[in-house]
Design a protein around this motif. Structure first.
Motif: not given
Length: 322
Positions: A1-9, A77-80, A294-295
């Motif tokens: 799944m897609m993940h945004i680490d710093w969305p405040w940017m 993010l990969g599978e746990p 999660r990789p």
């Protein structure tokens, strides 16, 4: 799944527009040279002034958007996946000799079937530990090496069949084999956690090379605690003598547990076996909760690289315009 680490940017996205909207344009500073003859020159002969084209502005907007997309650090993010932890090393040595097929448990279930169900539930609760599985009869062999993958160990236990290791019972060889496997694992992984062996049988030692008591003394020297479990219905007096599990050598199993600092338990049915494993869970609590991770695959180099690539024609275009 897609993940945004710093969305405040993303708040920086309208920054160029805000600057052009509210910050006044730069004014020339310093002294100016007055040339009275310039007013007499033809307008066509003067240097032409050009405003940036729409394509050039769109290119700059695209570069800025790509830089902001890189700044928010998009990740996939990969599978746990489980993280190996430094808990206890726990080996299960299960007797699979011919007598384990005796159907004297509740519901006409065989001794092995009850062990598979109850021991499987016990394994699933050992999160944070490394669990291995040894099957023994006439000879012992490793069914599952020490691993934190508890689901796989449980599957191997469920697939176990009567007589797969012979029809007799070699308790001493099973203990010696467990010592060897734990010793090899210690040298390989430099493990410093506690080591425990749960030995489950329904008979007496009638095969193998190593006597059970001598094997227990070796286990004690290796600081290996052994919990022994005698399985099978309790012997009841009958008209023609005794019934039930009369072949069980409880004295030897008690000595093995006493020598190694463990305990001996008697399991006559599924309920009592469940209580035995609950008691072992209390005596040897799981040393750590199982951890997962999660990789992550970083995707920010792609918009950043594209922005740098588009900046080259933007710079050349800017020089040509000036």
């Amino acid at each position: 799944m897609m993940h945004i680490d710093w969305p405040w940017m993303l708040l920086l996205l309208p920054l160029p527009w805000l600057i052009s909207r509210w910050v006044p344009a730069a004014q020339p500073i310093g002294d100016a040279v007055f040339l009275p003859f310039v007013s007499g020159l033809n307008a066509d002969s003067l240097p032409a002034t050009h405003s940036p084209s729409r394509i050039y502005k769109a290119l700059l907007v695209l570069i800025w958007v790509l830089l902001v997309l890189a700044a928010i650090r998009p990740q996939w993010l990969g599978e746990p996946e489980p993280v190996p932890s430094t808990g206890r090393r726990l080996l299960l040595a299960v007797d699979v000799s011919g007598s384990m097929g005796t159907q004297d448990m509740a519901g006409d279930a065989s001794r092995l079937q009850v062990v598979q169900k109850v021991a499987g539930d016990f394994i699933q609760h050992r999160r944070g530990d490394q669990v291995g599985l040894i099957l023994f009869g006439t000879r012992p062999y490793l069914q599952a090496p020490l691993t934190s993958d508890l689901h796989t160990v449980t599957e191997f236990l469920d697939e176990t069949m009567i007589g797969i290791a012979g029809t007799q019972t070699a308790i001493g060889d099973a203990i010696g084999f467990a010592i060897k496997r734990l010793r090899d694992d210690t040298h390989k992984n430099q493990h410093k956690g506690d080591t425990v062996l749960i030995l489950l049988t329904d008979g007496s030692n009638d095969a193998g090379i190593m006597p059970p008591i001598e094997a227990a003394k070796m286990a004690a020297a290796e600081k290996l605690r052994i919990y022994t479990i005698g399985v099978g219905s309790v012997a009841q007096p009958g008209f023609f003598g005794t019934g039930g599990n009369s072949d069980l050598d409880e004295d030897t199993l008690k000595q093995i547990a006493q020598i190694t600092g463990g305990e001996y338990f008697r399991a006559a049915d599924a309920s009592s076996l469940q209580q035995v494993y609950e008691r072992i869970d209390q005596l040897e609590p799981s040393a750590a909760r199982q951890q997962w991770y999660r990789p992550r695959a970083e995707w920010f180099p792609w918009p950043l690289g594209l922005a740098l690539f588009l900046s080259v024609p933007a710079v050349l275009w800017s020089r040509r315009w000036h």
